[in-house]
Design a protein around this motif. Structure first.
Motif, short mmCIF file in Angstrom:
data_model
loop_
_atom_site.label_atom_id
_atom_site.label_comp_id
_atom_site.label_asym_id
_atom_site.label_seq_id
_atom_site.Cartn_x
_atom_site.Cartn_y
_atom_site.Cartn_z
N LEU A 35 94.08 -16.69 -6.14
CA LEU A 35 94.08 -15.24 -6.24
C LEU A 35 93.80 -14.88 -7.69
N LEU B 100 93.35 -11.65 -10.51
CA LEU B 100 93.88 -10.31 -10.69
C LEU B 100 93.24 -9.61 -11.87
N ALA C 264 96.35 -3.65 -5.09
CA ALA C 264 96.64 -3.69 -6.52
C ALA C 264 97.16 -2.32 -6.93
N VAL D 176 101.38 -6.15 -7.08
CA VAL D 176 100.45 -6.42 -5.98
C VAL D 176 101.28 -6.55 -4.71
N SER E 171 102.52 -7.79 -11.73
CA SER E 171 101.28 -8.13 -12.42
C SER E 171 100.90 -6.96 -13.32
N ALA F 267 98.07 -3.73 -12.58
CA ALA F 267 97.23 -4.35 -11.55
C ALA F 267 96.23 -3.36 -11.00
N ALA G 238 92.68 -7.04 -7.02
CA ALA G 238 93.17 -8.31 -6.49
C ALA G 238 92.03 -8.94 -5.69
#
Length: 406
Positions: A68, A70, A369, A376, A397, A400, A403
């Motif tokens: 994943l 970001l 996000a 997330v 995150s 964010a 994503a």
């Protein structure tokens, strides 16, 4: 509200400014994502503080963690230090942070090459650029100027030979060649949206998205500032653009994101400013798009809402809209082979200001996000009913805004 011009003078695009309103405290308060301790002797010399990179794009529920990536802003308080690195469990949706890829400024949107070997990021700054990253060793392959300011979206042409990007602040779209290594060449095209005139309350054109049609014959640019979707023919040998058509929303709609139905004859347009969506018909032969009547986003009206992005399931049965402000995901039944959307309801985001959404490759998970809460969220997607179920506590995150699950 501060105008886009004022925001730009301060080094902020309108997109960032809207996301930051009322959210600065939340951004600062939320911690950075947890990450595994890095071994300084084994870390690759590319600015990546992480374990070895995963393999290319997977299409099923393979065993083991899935990668994943970001996106964030690196130039704002509480922002990230680069592209966030994480993994997720395909069965539970649980995200685990693994580090950060540094050396890419303001990587607010990410895209993957069709062969799964190269990641591309916008550098959403005044001197806009796009950056290529080789995933095998996470080496930054270099950046190229987009010829404009505030690039906010990019996508890769299905041929894998061209990168398409949208410059929000300057209202233009660009094309870059991609060589066999995945690296980018010098820009081959730059199209400025000079007509029609900006819509109500807008200070100029604001290109927000640049994508390829399902048939591959045309590329379409969504411009929030001019209330227009532009269709271009891309010369796949030279990388040049020729405008072939324009489709106009009602004045002040502020179109942001276009998503095609798998059948290829219909598309769905999220309108940021007037809080609506619209069903569009598409003619593959000419590239002409026709925008239908505005429909509700599912927001309650209790707060100002900015629809962000709409996605369609791979079987074309359901669509989902991210609502920033209302902080919900709206679920629609797709009917009449894609020609009609019927609102089924909304679910809370468990996050603040869902800027972007994405499916896992197998379509069983949906990632959001959330810009203001710096999180997330992950949802399980019911294949039969299209219903969404939150998969545990959202992952922290910094700021964010994108994503990208592989």
């Amino acid at each position: 509200m501060t105008s886009g011009a004022e925001a730009s003078r301060e080094g902020w695009s309108r997109r960032r400014f809207i996301g930051a309103l009322g959210g600065a405290a939340a951004v600062v308060a939320v911690p950075a994502p947890a990450s595994a301790p890095a071994d300084p002797e084994s870390a690759p010399p590319t600015g990546s503080t992480t374990a070895p990179a995963p393999s290319a794009h997977r299409t099923g529920k393979a065993a083991g963690p899935h990668p994943l990536y970001l996106g964030t802003y690196t130039s704002v308080d509480g922002g990230g230090k680069g592209i966030g690195l994480a993994t997720y469990d395909a069965a539970t949706g649980r995200i685990t942070g693994t580090g950060t890829l540094t050396g890419v400024p303001d990587p607010s949107f990410l895209a993957l090459h069709p062969d799964g070997r190269t990641l591309y990021a916008v550098d959403e700054q005044t001197a806009g650029a796009v950056t290529a990253v080789r995933l095998a060793d996470r080496k930054v392959l270099g950046a190229r100027s987009t010829g404009g300011a505030g690039p906010c979206h990019l996508s890769v042409h299905p041929s894998g030979r061209w990168l398409l990007s949208a410059n929000y602040t300057s209202g233009s779209v660009a094309v870059h060649p991609i060589d066999t290594s995945g690296a980018l060449g010098e820009r081959t095209a730059l199209a400025k949206h000079s007509t029609p005139q900006p819509g109500p309350g807008q200070d100029g054109p604001h290109a927000h998205q640049f994508v390829t049609s399902p048939d591959g014959g045309h590329v379409l640019a969504v411009d929030l500032g001019t209330d227009t979707v532009y269709t271009y023919r891309l010369d796949t040998m030279k990388g040049t653009l020729t405008e072939v058509s324009q489709a106009h929303t009602r004045a002040g709609a502020g179109p942001r994101s276009l998503t095609f139905h798998p059948g290829g004859r219909y598309a769905y347009l999220a309108n940021e400013v007037d809080d609506t969506i619209a069903v569009c018909t598409y003619d593959p032969a000419t590239g002409a798009l026709s925008i239908g009547a505005p429909q509700p986003s599912g927001s309650t009206g209790s707060t100002t809402n900015y629809p962000a992005q709409i996605l369609v399931t791979s079987n074309g049965a359901y669509a989902y809209l991210a609502n920033r402000g209302d902080n919900t995901l709206a679920r629609y039944a797709v009917e009449a082979d894609g020609a009609r959307l019927r609102l089924l309801g909304t679910v809370p985001m468990s996050g603040d200001f869902p800027r972007q959404i994405a499916f896992s490759p197998d379509g069983t998970l949906l990632f959001t996000a959330n810009q203001k809460s710096s999180t997330v969220s992950v949802f399980h997607v019911d294949a039969t009913s299209g219903e969404l179920r939150l998969a545990g506590t959202p992952f922290a995150s910094p700021v964010a805004v994108c994503a990208l699950p592989l």
